[in-house]
Write an enzyme that holds these catalytic residues in place. Structure first.
Site, PDB file in Angstrom:
ATOM      1  N   HIS A   1       0.843  -1.199   0.000  1.00 34.46           N
ATOM      2  CA  HIS A   1       0.000   0.000   0.000  1.00 34.46           C
ATOM      3  C   HIS A   1       0.873   1.242   0.000  1.00 34.46           C
ATOM      4  O   HIS A   1       1.850   1.330   0.746  1.00 34.46           O
ATOM      5  CB  HIS A   1      -0.899  -0.006   1.249  1.00 34.46           C
ATOM      6  CG  HIS A   1      -1.624   1.283   1.492  1.00 34.46           C
ATOM      7  ND1 HIS A   1      -1.267   2.172   2.487  1.00 34.46           N
ATOM      8  CD2 HIS A   1      -2.681   1.843   0.859  1.00 34.46           C
ATOM      9  CE1 HIS A   1      -2.082   3.212   2.461  1.00 34.46           C
ATOM     10  NE2 HIS A   1      -2.945   3.041   1.482  1.00 34.46           N
ATOM     11  N   SER A   2       0.556   2.200  -0.856  1.00 35.94           N
ATOM     12  CA  SER A   2       1.211   3.494  -0.869  1.00 35.94           C
ATOM     13  C   SER A   2       2.736   3.315  -1.025  1.00 35.94           C
ATOM     14  O   SER A   2       3.201   2.730  -1.995  1.00 35.94           O
ATOM     15  CB  SER A   2       0.834   4.258   0.407  1.00 35.94           C
ATOM     16  OG  SER A   2       1.126   5.634   0.310  1.00 35.94           O
ATOM     17  N   PHE A   3       3.519   3.795  -0.064  1.00 37.75           N
ATOM     18  CA  PHE A   3       4.974   3.685  -0.139  1.00 37.75           C
ATOM     19  C   PHE A   3       5.412   2.223  -0.276  1.00 37.75           C
ATOM     20  O   PHE A   3       6.353   1.917  -1.019  1.00 37.75           O
ATOM     21  CB  PHE A   3       5.596   4.301   1.111  1.00 37.75           C
ATOM     22  CG  PHE A   3       7.092   4.253   1.147  1.00 37.75           C
ATOM     23  CD1 PHE A   3       7.852   5.178   0.447  1.00 37.75           C
ATOM     24  CD2 PHE A   3       7.762   3.275   1.863  1.00 37.75           C
ATOM     25  CE1 PHE A   3       9.241   5.129   0.469  1.00 37.75           C
ATOM     26  CE2 PHE A   3       9.136   3.217   1.898  1.00 37.75           C
ATOM     27  CZ  PHE A   3       9.884   4.152   1.193  1.00 37.75           C
TER      28      PHE A   3
END
Length: 252
Positions: free
Chosen positions: A44-46
């Site tokens: 998720h995300s980073f």
């Protein structure tokens, strides 16, 4: 997995900076420890960006890649003016924290929760409590945040790349890729640029053009933390993708 300096993982030694590629190295280190030669990655995300970078550097090791509110790399297009400033601030912040004699701040569980919610407005109470289970340590007088204080804004640690390098890199992918985007999610590293969706369109169009049937794009209602706030919106899509029997033969 908890990257170095996060959750229950160790902090880096003094003088050793946190950097995007270091986290990619940690994925390879964990795979070696587990003796895994080929596996799927979900981030998720980073974490998705780390997974995407890993999948391009070690393409033969990843058969499926799931990106939640993420991109395989971060493009430099909106950041050329800022990149040297980011590097400078990361170095200065690390030196400042290492030189500080100030002990880690201990707060009550409620104060920790409210502080987390204030800085992460898209996360609900229950999700915040779950994140803090791994993100904090109980001591006699309250809670300590586990994250290394040398870690600050994520853009300070990203390796920004050009569109040309992005296209070249994703051509190396051997994995099937599922990218899930939230309708009220993030579209840029810096939130003030979120109205500009052009970079995300470039990412999805490039993945679709190069990977063809190996790329799947799904949009779901929710914000950047939809996987925690409303997991039912994406759980079925992810399960179907991971359970799919279609596999791409690894090429060295």
């Amino acid at each position: 997995m908890d990257f170095g300096g996060h959750g229950l993982s160790s902090h880096y030694s003094p003088g050793f900076p946190y950097d995007h590629q270091n986290f990619v190295s940690e994925v390879r280190r964990v795979a070696a420890a587990l003796k895994w030669n080929r596996f799927s990655l979900l981030g998720h995300s980073f974490g998705g960006t780390v997974g995407g970078m890993f999948s391009c550097i070690f393409p033969e090791m990843v058969d499926k890649l799931v990106l939640l509110e993420s991109s395989p790399f971060i493009l430099e297009s909106n950041e050329l003016e800022n990149m040297l400033t980011y590097k400078r601030r990361a170095i200065e912040h690390m030196l400042q924290v290492e030189a500080s004699e100030k002990p880690s701040h201990v707060v009550s569980p409620e104060e920790m929760l409210q502080g987390f919610l204030k800085n992460n407005s898209h996360v609900g109470d229950e999700c915040a409590k779950l994140l803090l289970q791994r993100g904090t340590t109980q001591v006699a007088t309250g809670l300590l945040l586990n994250r290394d204080r040398r870690i600050t804004r994520p853009e300070y640690y990203f390796n920004f790349i050009s569109r040309e390098l992005f296209v070249h890199s994703i051509r190396k992918l051997q994995a099937r890729v599922l990218l899930i985007k939230a309708t009220q999610g993030y579209y840029d590293v810096r939130r003030e640029n979120d109205a500009n969706m052009e970079l995300m369109l470039f990412v999805t169009n490039s993945l679709r053009s190069i990977l063809k049937e190996r790329f799947q794009y799904v949009q779901v209602p929710g914000n950047h933390y939809v996987h925690m706030n409303q997991p039912q919106h994406m759980a079925g899509v992810i399960s179907s993708f991971l359970l799919s029997k279609e596999r791409i033969r690894a090429q060295l």
